[in-house]
Motif scaffolding. Structure first.
Motif, short mmCIF file in Angstrom:
data_model
loop_
_atom_site.label_atom_id
_atom_site.label_comp_id
_atom_site.label_asym_id
_atom_site.label_seq_id
_atom_site.Cartn_x
_atom_site.Cartn_y
_atom_site.Cartn_z
N ARG A 76 86.22 -4.58 28.33
CA ARG A 76 85.06 -4.34 27.48
C ARG A 76 84.14 -5.56 27.59
O ARG A 76 84.58 -6.70 27.51
CB ARG A 76 85.48 -4.15 26.03
CG ARG A 76 84.32 -3.80 25.11
CD ARG A 76 84.80 -3.46 23.72
NE ARG A 76 85.56 -2.23 23.69
CZ ARG A 76 85.04 -1.00 23.66
NH1 ARG A 76 83.74 -0.85 23.66
NH2 ARG A 76 85.81 0.06 23.61
N VAL A 77 82.85 -5.31 27.83
CA VAL A 77 81.88 -6.38 27.96
C VAL A 77 80.67 -6.08 27.07
O VAL A 77 80.39 -4.93 26.74
CB VAL A 77 81.41 -6.58 29.42
CG1 VAL A 77 82.55 -7.02 30.29
CG2 VAL A 77 80.77 -5.33 29.97
N ASP A 78 79.97 -7.14 26.76
CA ASP A 78 78.72 -7.04 25.99
C ASP A 78 77.61 -7.52 26.92
O ASP A 78 77.64 -8.67 27.39
CB ASP A 78 78.81 -7.90 24.74
CG ASP A 78 77.55 -7.86 23.89
OD1 ASP A 78 76.49 -7.44 24.39
OD2 ASP A 78 77.63 -8.25 22.71
N ILE A 79 76.65 -6.68 27.20
CA ILE A 79 75.61 -7.03 28.16
C ILE A 79 74.81 -8.26 27.73
O ILE A 79 74.45 -9.10 28.55
CB ILE A 79 74.67 -5.81 28.43
CG1 ILE A 79 73.73 -6.09 29.61
CG2 ILE A 79 73.87 -5.46 27.20
CD1 ILE A 79 74.41 -6.13 30.92
N ASP A 80 74.57 -8.40 26.44
CA ASP A 80 73.85 -9.58 25.95
C ASP A 80 74.64 -10.85 26.22
O ASP A 80 74.07 -11.89 26.58
CB ASP A 80 73.54 -9.43 24.46
CG ASP A 80 72.57 -8.30 24.18
OD1 ASP A 80 71.70 -8.05 25.04
OD2 ASP A 80 72.70 -7.65 23.12
N ILE A 83 74.33 -11.70 29.95
CA ILE A 83 73.02 -12.29 30.25
C ILE A 83 72.98 -13.73 29.79
O ILE A 83 72.52 -14.62 30.52
CB ILE A 83 71.89 -11.45 29.61
CG1 ILE A 83 71.81 -10.09 30.30
CG2 ILE A 83 70.56 -12.19 29.69
CD1 ILE A 83 70.90 -9.10 29.61
N ALA A 84 73.46 -13.98 28.58
CA ALA A 84 73.48 -15.36 28.05
C ALA A 84 74.33 -16.26 28.93
O ALA A 84 73.94 -17.40 29.24
CB ALA A 84 73.98 -15.36 26.61
N ASP A 89 74.76 -20.49 32.95
CA ASP A 89 75.27 -20.95 34.24
C ASP A 89 74.13 -21.38 35.17
O ASP A 89 74.28 -22.34 35.91
CB ASP A 89 76.09 -19.85 34.92
CG ASP A 89 77.42 -19.61 34.21
OD1 ASP A 89 77.82 -20.45 33.37
OD2 ASP A 89 78.05 -18.56 34.48
N SER A 90 73.01 -20.67 35.14
CA SER A 90 71.90 -21.02 36.03
C SER A 90 71.29 -22.36 35.63
O SER A 90 70.79 -23.09 36.47
CB SER A 90 70.84 -19.93 36.02
OG SER A 90 70.19 -19.86 34.77
N LYS A 91 71.32 -22.74 34.34
CA LYS A 91 70.80 -24.04 33.89
C LYS A 91 71.73 -25.16 34.31
O LYS A 91 71.28 -26.29 34.52
CB LYS A 91 70.63 -24.03 32.37
CG LYS A 91 69.50 -23.15 31.91
CD LYS A 91 69.38 -23.14 30.41
CE LYS A 91 68.28 -22.17 29.99
NZ LYS A 91 68.21 -22.02 28.55
#
Length: 94
Positions: A76-80, A83-84, A89-91
């Motif tokens: 089970r995953v939460d899309i929000d 994204i967070a 990770d990109s920062k």
């Protein structure tokens, strides 16, 4: 002997040999069953219909793959949350 004819239009192989493009043109984009001695020999299928058939076959194969994998573990995953996490990770990446 009887045969299933899976088209509304039929032409003889003799007619097809005489004027292949004329036979297809007269079908106005419909599938034509080509008969050899009153037996279906093959179907002449317009390109758009053939492409749609191939897409449908692909969809059926993908659906079967999904059905085969349904019994496996799920997460089970939460899309929000995803994204967070991706933004965080990109920062961190230089």
């Amino acid at each position: 002997m009887t045969f299933h004819v899976l088209a509304d239009l039929a032409a003889s192989i003799t007619d097809l040999k005489k004027d292949p493009m004329g036979t297809i043109r007269e079908a106005h984009g419909e599938t034509v069953v080509i008969l050899n001695r009153n037996e279906p020999a093959f179907y002449a299928v317009p390109p758009a219909r053939y492409e749609a058939m191939m897409d449908l076959i692909d969809d059926i194969q993908l659906a079967e793959l999904v059905r085969q994998r349904l019994g496996g573990p799920t997460v089970r995953v939460d899309i929000d949350e995803l994204i967070a996490d991706a933004e965080r990770d990109s920062k961190l990446q230089p």
